[in-house]
Design a protein around this motif. Structure first.
Motif, PDB file in Angstrom:
ATOM      1  N   LYS A 257      -7.979  12.087  -9.095  1.00 46.39           N
ATOM      2  CA  LYS A 257      -6.656  12.320  -8.526  1.00 46.39           C
ATOM      3  C   LYS A 257      -6.176  11.076  -7.779  1.00 46.39           C
ATOM      4  CE  LYS A 257      -4.138  15.560  -5.540  1.00 46.39           C
ATOM      5  NZ  LYS A 257      -3.477  14.521  -4.722  1.00 46.39           N
ATOM      6  N   ILE A 258      -4.926  10.697  -8.014  1.00 47.80           N
ATOM      7  CA  ILE A 258      -4.367   9.533  -7.334  1.00 47.80           C
ATOM      8  C   ILE A 258      -4.179   9.827  -5.852  1.00 47.80           C
ATOM      9  CG2 ILE A 258      -2.360   8.006  -7.136  1.00 47.80           C
ATOM     10  CD1 ILE A 258      -1.922   8.309 -10.130  1.00 47.80           C
ATOM     11  N   ARG A 259      -4.745   8.970  -5.031  1.00 47.34           N
ATOM     12  CA  ARG A 259      -4.585   9.092  -3.581  1.00 47.34           C
ATOM     13  C   ARG A 259      -3.648   8.014  -3.027  1.00 47.34           C
ATOM     14  NH1 ARG A 259      -9.063  11.481  -1.048  1.00 47.34           N
ATOM     15  NH2 ARG A 259      -8.072  10.868   0.921  1.00 47.34           N
ATOM     16  N   TYR A 260      -3.748   6.816  -3.602  1.00 56.21           N
ATOM     17  CA  TYR A 260      -2.907   5.701  -3.181  1.00 56.21           C
ATOM     18  C   TYR A 260      -2.608   4.820  -4.388  1.00 56.21           C
ATOM     19  CZ  TYR A 260      -4.414   7.064   1.496  1.00 56.21           C
ATOM     20  OH  TYR A 260      -4.670   7.782   2.629  1.00 56.21           O
ATOM     21  N   ILE A 261      -1.711   3.868  -4.179  1.00 62.03           N
ATOM     22  CA  ILE A 261      -1.443   2.831  -5.176  1.00 62.03           C
ATOM     23  C   ILE A 261      -1.375   1.504  -4.425  1.00 62.03           C
ATOM     24  CG2 ILE A 261       0.204   1.892  -6.855  1.00 62.03           C
ATOM     25  CD1 ILE A 261       1.154   4.768  -7.339  1.00 62.03           C
ATOM     26  N   ILE A 262      -2.008   0.476  -4.971  1.00 61.00           N
ATOM     27  CA  ILE A 262      -1.807  -0.872  -4.440  1.00 61.00           C
ATOM     28  C   ILE A 262      -1.043  -1.667  -5.484  1.00 61.00           C
ATOM     29  CG2 ILE A 262      -3.707  -0.993  -2.796  1.00 61.00           C
ATOM     30  CD1 ILE A 262      -5.387  -2.372  -4.918  1.00 61.00           C
ATOM     31  N   SER A 263      -0.131  -2.476  -5.013  1.00 60.66           N
ATOM     32  CA  SER A 263       0.730  -3.203  -5.935  1.00 60.66           C
ATOM     33  C   SER A 263       0.898  -4.644  -5.479  1.00 60.66           C
ATOM     34  CB  SER A 263       2.104  -2.517  -6.012  1.00 60.66           C
ATOM     35  OG  SER A 263       2.899  -3.078  -7.029  1.00 60.66           O
ATOM     36  N   PHE A 264       0.676  -5.582  -6.403  1.00 64.10           N
ATOM     37  CA  PHE A 264       0.853  -7.009  -6.140  1.00 64.10           C
ATOM     38  C   PHE A 264       2.140  -7.490  -6.804  1.00 64.10           C
ATOM     39  CE2 PHE A 264      -3.991  -8.139  -5.964  1.00 64.10           C
ATOM     40  CZ  PHE A 264      -4.124  -7.304  -4.881  1.00 64.10           C
ATOM     41  N   PHE A 265       2.810  -8.434  -6.153  1.00 66.33           N
ATOM     42  CA  PHE A 265       4.013  -9.046  -6.717  1.00 66.33           C
ATOM     43  C   PHE A 265       3.919 -10.557  -6.582  1.00 66.33           C
ATOM     44  CE2 PHE A 265       5.114  -4.852  -5.260  1.00 66.33           C
ATOM     45  CZ  PHE A 265       5.927  -4.345  -6.251  1.00 66.33           C
ATOM     46  N   SER A 266       4.440 -11.250  -7.571  1.00 68.24           N
ATOM     47  CA  SER A 266       4.553 -12.706  -7.474  1.00 68.24           C
ATOM     48  C   SER A 266       6.027 -13.052  -7.300  1.00 68.24           C
ATOM     49  CB  SER A 266       4.029 -13.380  -8.740  1.00 68.24           C
ATOM     50  OG  SER A 266       4.887 -13.110  -9.837  1.00 68.24           O
ATOM     51  N   LEU A 267       6.292 -14.222  -6.805  1.00 64.63           N
ATOM     52  CA  LEU A 267       7.665 -14.637  -6.569  1.00 64.63           C
ATOM     53  C   LEU A 267       7.953 -15.953  -7.283  1.00 64.63           C
ATOM     54  CD1 LEU A 267      10.353 -14.231  -5.017  1.00 64.63           C
ATOM     55  CD2 LEU A 267       9.352 -15.549  -3.150  1.00 64.63           C
ATOM     56  N   ASP A 268       8.876 -15.917  -8.246  1.00 64.89           N
ATOM     57  CA  ASP A 268       9.360 -17.147  -8.903  1.00 64.89           C
ATOM     58  C   ASP A 268       8.221 -18.030  -9.412  1.00 64.89           C
ATOM     59  OD1 ASP A 268      11.950 -16.394  -8.316  1.00 64.89           O
ATOM     60  OD2 ASP A 268      11.914 -17.384  -6.372  1.00 64.89           O
ATOM     61  N   GLN A 269       7.320 -17.454 -10.168  1.00 65.11           N
ATOM     62  CA  GLN A 269       6.217 -18.248 -10.700  1.00 65.11           C
ATOM     63  C   GLN A 269       6.183 -18.183 -12.216  1.00 65.11           C
ATOM     64  OE1 GLN A 269       2.378 -18.265  -9.004  1.00 65.11           O
ATOM     65  NE2 GLN A 269       3.025 -17.519  -7.021  1.00 65.11           N
ATOM     66  N   ASN A 270       6.084 -19.345 -12.824  1.00 65.50           N
ATOM     67  CA  ASN A 270       5.972 -19.408 -14.280  1.00 65.50           C
ATOM     68  C   ASN A 270       4.525 -19.500 -14.737  1.00 65.50           C
ATOM     69  OD1 ASN A 270       8.808 -19.405 -14.773  1.00 65.50           O
ATOM     70  ND2 ASN A 270       8.892 -21.565 -14.180  1.00 65.50           N
ATOM     71  N   ASP A 271       3.657 -19.973 -13.864  1.00 63.99           N
ATOM     72  CA  ASP A 271       2.257 -20.182 -14.240  1.00 63.99           C
ATOM     73  C   ASP A 271       1.324 -19.390 -13.333  1.00 63.99           C
ATOM     74  OD1 ASP A 271       2.848 -22.077 -16.311  1.00 63.99           O
ATOM     75  OD2 ASP A 271       3.294 -23.529 -14.743  1.00 63.99           O
TER      76      ASP A 271
ATOM     77  N   LEU B  23       0.871  -1.164   0.000  1.00 66.00           N
ATOM     78  CA  LEU B  23       0.000   0.000   0.000  1.00 66.00           C
ATOM     79  C   LEU B  23       0.911   1.217   0.000  1.00 66.00           C
ATOM     80  CD1 LEU B  23      -2.770   1.409   0.284  1.00 66.00           C
ATOM     81  CD2 LEU B  23      -2.509   1.187   2.777  1.00 66.00           C
ATOM     82  N   ILE B  24       0.754   2.075  -1.003  1.00 63.61           N
ATOM     83  CA  ILE B  24       1.683   3.174  -1.260  1.00 63.61           C
ATOM     84  C   ILE B  24       0.913   4.487  -1.289  1.00 63.61           C
ATOM     85  CG2 ILE B  24       3.376   4.074  -2.935  1.00 63.61           C
ATOM     86  CD1 ILE B  24       3.417   1.055  -3.974  1.00 63.61           C
ATOM     87  N   ASP B  25       1.506   5.555  -0.761  1.00 60.72           N
ATOM     88  CA  ASP B  25       0.808   6.836  -0.800  1.00 60.72           C
ATOM     89  C   ASP B  25       1.039   7.538  -2.134  1.00 60.72           C
ATOM     90  OD1 ASP B  25       3.245   8.208  -0.797  1.00 60.72           O
ATOM     91  OD2 ASP B  25       3.089   8.902   1.269  1.00 60.72           O
ATOM     92  N   GLU B  26       0.396   8.685  -2.328  1.00 64.26           N
ATOM     93  CA  GLU B  26       0.451   9.379  -3.612  1.00 64.26           C
ATOM     94  C   GLU B  26       1.851   9.879  -3.961  1.00 64.26           C
ATOM     95  OE1 GLU B  26      -1.691  13.162  -3.581  1.00 64.26           O
ATOM     96  OE2 GLU B  26      -1.701  13.066  -1.394  1.00 64.26           O
ATOM     97  N   ASN B  27       2.723   9.999  -2.955  1.00 62.81           N
ATOM     98  CA  ASN B  27       4.088  10.461  -3.188  1.00 62.81           C
ATOM     99  C   ASN B  27       5.077   9.319  -3.375  1.00 62.81           C
ATOM    100  OD1 ASN B  27       3.452  13.296  -2.922  1.00 62.81           O
ATOM    101  ND2 ASN B  27       3.222  12.924  -0.717  1.00 62.81           N
ATOM    102  N   GLY B  28       4.569   8.096  -3.396  1.00 59.32           N
ATOM    103  CA  GLY B  28       5.427   6.955  -3.669  1.00 59.32           C
ATOM    104  C   GLY B  28       6.035   6.283  -2.457  1.00 59.32           C
ATOM    105  N   TYR B  29       5.633   6.665  -1.241  1.00 61.43           N
ATOM    106  CA  TYR B  29       6.175   6.043  -0.032  1.00 61.43           C
ATOM    107  C   TYR B  29       5.303   4.863   0.397  1.00 61.43           C
ATOM    108  CZ  TYR B  29       9.513   9.829   0.680  1.00 61.43           C
ATOM    109  OH  TYR B  29      10.554  10.708   0.528  1.00 61.43           O
TER     110      TYR B  29
END
Length: 222
Positions: A169-183, A94-100
């Protein structure tokens, strides 16, 4: 931006071509290509995660307190979907509008690369090309495949980020990441991301409407 599955071997070859020769293959997504070129111009390191701009411990506590109302809401959304994160080894920021980074959730991806990302700034000038920087720049959800990321250590996983907007206006950013997955089940990843985006935006809109109504009632009462 919803994207079709790409051949990662080819994407890796485009990345090597750019890093070794400075040539952008025409098959590279134009937003990614533009970001690569900016990162190259900034002389950002690309092999491993660089030292990142980070808030102090006191600032992190204050930062989380400032955004406590949204953290509690996202905590609830995460708890409802935690089984999907565990089954598919997904991480979330969960990231704020300034990228933190306000808070991290189930973070095997970044724990392998850096000690603690909470309180760090993850803009393009900090970590290079990422789904976060693309989503923030173009104000659209963006799915990014591992070899498109600027930091080579991140190439084993994929990422998808979405801006959380109120009144455009962007208030937040949510970001998902996967780890070592081919499928990785991209349909599930994108569906979960967009559901959370919509839910958080509706929550913020409701809070803003309540705030406006309260102010109007106070002014009327005077």
């Amino acid at each position: 931006m919803i994207r079709e599955r790409r051949n990662k071997d080819k994407l890796a070859s485009y990345y090597r071509k750019f890093m070794e020769e400075g040539i952008v293959d025409p098959n590279v997504h134009p937003w990614v290509a533009d970001s690569w070129q900016r990162c190259r111009a900034m002389h950002l390191p690309h092999e491993t995660m660089p030292k990142i701009n980070k808030l102090s411990r006191e600032e992190i506590i204050a930062h989380q307190k400032t955004h406590e109302f949204i953290v509690k809401y996202v905590d609830g959304l995460y708890e409802q979907s935690k089984q999907h994160f565990n089954i598919h080894n997904l991480s979330m920021l969960l990231i704020d509008e300034n990228g933190y980074v306000i808070k991290n959730y189930a973070m095997p991806f970044f724990q392998r690369i850096i000690e603690d990302i909470q309180g760090m700034r993850v803009l393009e000038e900090d970590v290079g090309t990422s789904s976060i920087s693309i989503a923030r720049e173009h104000n659209v959800p963006f799915l990014m495949f591992g070899p498109e990321m600027w930091i080579k250590d991140s190439h084993s996983g994929d990422a998808c980020s979405a801006p959380i907007c109120v009144n455009g206006k962007i208030r937040y950013i949510i970001s998902f990441f996967s780890l070592d997955q081919n499928d990785l089940p991209y349909d599930l990843l994108l569906s979960l991301l967009m559901t959370m985006k919509y839910s958080i935006e509706q929550h913020l809109n409701m809070l803003e409407a309540w705030s406006i109504n309260r102010i109007m009632m106070e002014q009327t009462a005077v």
